[in-house]
Motif scaffolding. Structure first.
Motif, PDB file in Angstrom:
ATOM      1  N   GLN A  88       0.086   3.465  -2.141  1.00  0.00           N
ATOM      2  CA  GLN A  88       1.187   2.521  -2.281  1.00  0.00           C
ATOM      3  C   GLN A  88       1.907   2.619  -3.626  1.00  0.00           C
ATOM      4  O   GLN A  88       2.251   1.615  -4.241  1.00  0.00           O
ATOM      5  CB  GLN A  88       0.701   1.095  -2.032  1.00  0.00           C
TER       6      GLN A  88
ATOM      7  N   PHE B  21       5.191   3.395  -5.956  1.00  0.00           N
ATOM      8  CA  PHE B  21       6.608   3.127  -5.736  1.00  0.00           C
ATOM      9  C   PHE B  21       7.329   4.457  -5.499  1.00  0.00           C
ATOM     10  O   PHE B  21       7.474   5.251  -6.428  1.00  0.00           O
ATOM     11  CB  PHE B  21       7.213   2.395  -6.928  1.00  0.00           C
TER      12      PHE B  21
ATOM     13  N   LEU C  87      10.568   5.415  -7.684  1.00  0.00           N
ATOM     14  CA  LEU C  87      10.449   5.392  -9.139  1.00  0.00           C
ATOM     15  C   LEU C  87       9.749   6.666  -9.601  1.00  0.00           C
ATOM     16  O   LEU C  87       8.919   7.221  -8.884  1.00  0.00           O
ATOM     17  CB  LEU C  87       9.651   4.178  -9.608  1.00  0.00           C
TER      18      LEU C  87
ATOM     19  N   ASN D 252       6.707   4.240 -12.649  1.00  0.00           N
ATOM     20  CA  ASN D 252       5.605   3.584 -11.948  1.00  0.00           C
ATOM     21  C   ASN D 252       4.629   2.966 -12.947  1.00  0.00           C
ATOM     22  O   ASN D 252       4.157   1.842 -12.751  1.00  0.00           O
ATOM     23  CB  ASN D 252       4.865   4.581 -11.058  1.00  0.00           C
TER      24      ASN D 252
ATOM     25  N   ALA E 146       6.184   0.019 -14.967  1.00  0.00           N
ATOM     26  CA  ALA E 146       6.428  -1.181 -14.164  1.00  0.00           C
ATOM     27  C   ALA E 146       5.261  -2.157 -14.205  1.00  0.00           C
ATOM     28  O   ALA E 146       5.455  -3.370 -14.053  1.00  0.00           O
ATOM     29  CB  ALA E 146       6.723  -0.786 -12.716  1.00  0.00           C
ATOM     30  N   THR E 147       4.044  -1.651 -14.391  1.00  0.00           N
ATOM     31  CA  THR E 147       2.874  -2.537 -14.355  1.00  0.00           C
ATOM     32  C   THR E 147       2.175  -2.660 -15.703  1.00  0.00           C
ATOM     33  O   THR E 147       1.216  -3.426 -15.827  1.00  0.00           O
ATOM     34  CB  THR E 147       1.850  -2.050 -13.312  1.00  0.00           C
TER      35      THR E 147
ATOM     36  N   GLN F 228      -0.563  11.288  -6.153  1.00  0.00           N
ATOM     37  CA  GLN F 228      -0.285   9.873  -5.896  1.00  0.00           C
ATOM     38  C   GLN F 228      -1.508   9.011  -6.181  1.00  0.00           C
ATOM     39  O   GLN F 228      -1.387   7.897  -6.708  1.00  0.00           O
ATOM     40  CB  GLN F 228       0.178   9.672  -4.454  1.00  0.00           C
TER      41      GLN F 228
ATOM     42  N   ARG G  76      -1.668   3.429 -12.623  1.00  0.00           N
ATOM     43  CA  ARG G  76      -0.876   2.195 -12.536  1.00  0.00           C
ATOM     44  C   ARG G  76      -1.772   0.965 -12.621  1.00  0.00           C
ATOM     45  O   ARG G  76      -1.396  -0.062 -13.197  1.00  0.00           O
ATOM     46  CB  ARG G  76      -0.086   2.200 -11.223  1.00  0.00           C
TER      47      ARG G  76
END
Length: 236
Positions: A87, A89, A92, A97, A100-101, A140, A147
């Motif tokens: 999951q 993004f 992005l 990615n 963002a967190t 990923q 992430r």
């Protein structure tokens, strides 16, 4: 005890999946959540993170009840999830990615930054401008772990940590998890590759049909191979 789940019951609407799940994760411990497919592992994790509301039982963090509170509040208390299916993004970049967190821990620590993740996963550094959708499955998963780490969690939870990955990528991820263990990171992990997993875990919990049927140390599980054979269908 950092995370304590006691007699947890729940599921999806009128469909009950969990009947009596208990597990505990202490500071600096790595705990394996084991069981065949469809036995309630992901539902347990989803409930811990507040995405499902339990019917009964308790979920506590440092002795404080977190059952049923909003997921973002649970994350702010120091829990971070690497979900099944990654999951990331997709639109992005790798760097975006992570940005963002990224945030400090509940105590203000910033051990894990995007730069530190690129040191941990050099392959991601080479792909930092690629979109999430352009990465391989293994990349990923590395990004999903990165992430989660940039949230600087007290407890890192991985659901199907190496599912569907090539053996070389799986080995690389387990090596990263060993680094995290050496640094004292608390981890709750689901993974199908039992023998590799047991080189990492301190304790393990086995669930069957929504119930905890066994819990104990890794050495206890290895010393009783019939338990794994009975409940997991694999040898240790």
């Amino acid at each position: 005890m950092m995370l304590s789940v006691e007699s947890l019951a729940g599921g999806y609407g009128s469909t009950q999946v969990l009947y009596d799940v208990s597990l505990h994760v202490g500071e600096g411990e790595i705990v394996g959540l084991l069981g065949r497919n469809g036995m309630g592992k992901t539902t347990t994790i989803t409930t811990v993170f507040g995405l499902l509301t339990p019917v009964s039982g308790s979920i506590s963090l440092d002795g404080g009840d977190i059952a049923g509170i909003r997921p973002f509040r649970i994350a702010r208390r120091g829990l971070s999830l690497v979900p099944e299916g990654r999951q990331v993004f997709p639109l992005l970049t790798v760097e975006q990615n992570l940005e963002a967190t990224a945030r400090p821990s509940v105590t203000g620590d910033r051990r894990w930054t995007p730069a530190a993740i690129f040191e941990l996963f050099p392959q991601l550094a080479e792909r930092k401008t690629h979109l999430g959708a352009q990465l391989s499955g293994g990349e990923q998963q590395m990004l999903a772990i990165g992430r989660a780490l940039v949230m600087n969690p007290r407890l890192l939870v991985l659901d199907e940590a190496t599912e569907g990955l090539a053996p070389t990528v799986r080995a690389a991820i387990f090596e990263v998890l060993r680094i995290l263990k050496a640094e004292g990171q608390s981890i709750l992990i689901v993974d199908a590759y039992l023998r590799q997993l047991l080189t990492l875990t301190d304790h393990n919990v086995i669930v069957e049909k929504g119930r905890t049927v066994w819990s104990g140390t890794t050495s206890d599980l290895v010393a009783s191979p019939g338990i794994a054979d009975r409940y997991l269908g694999v040898g240790v």
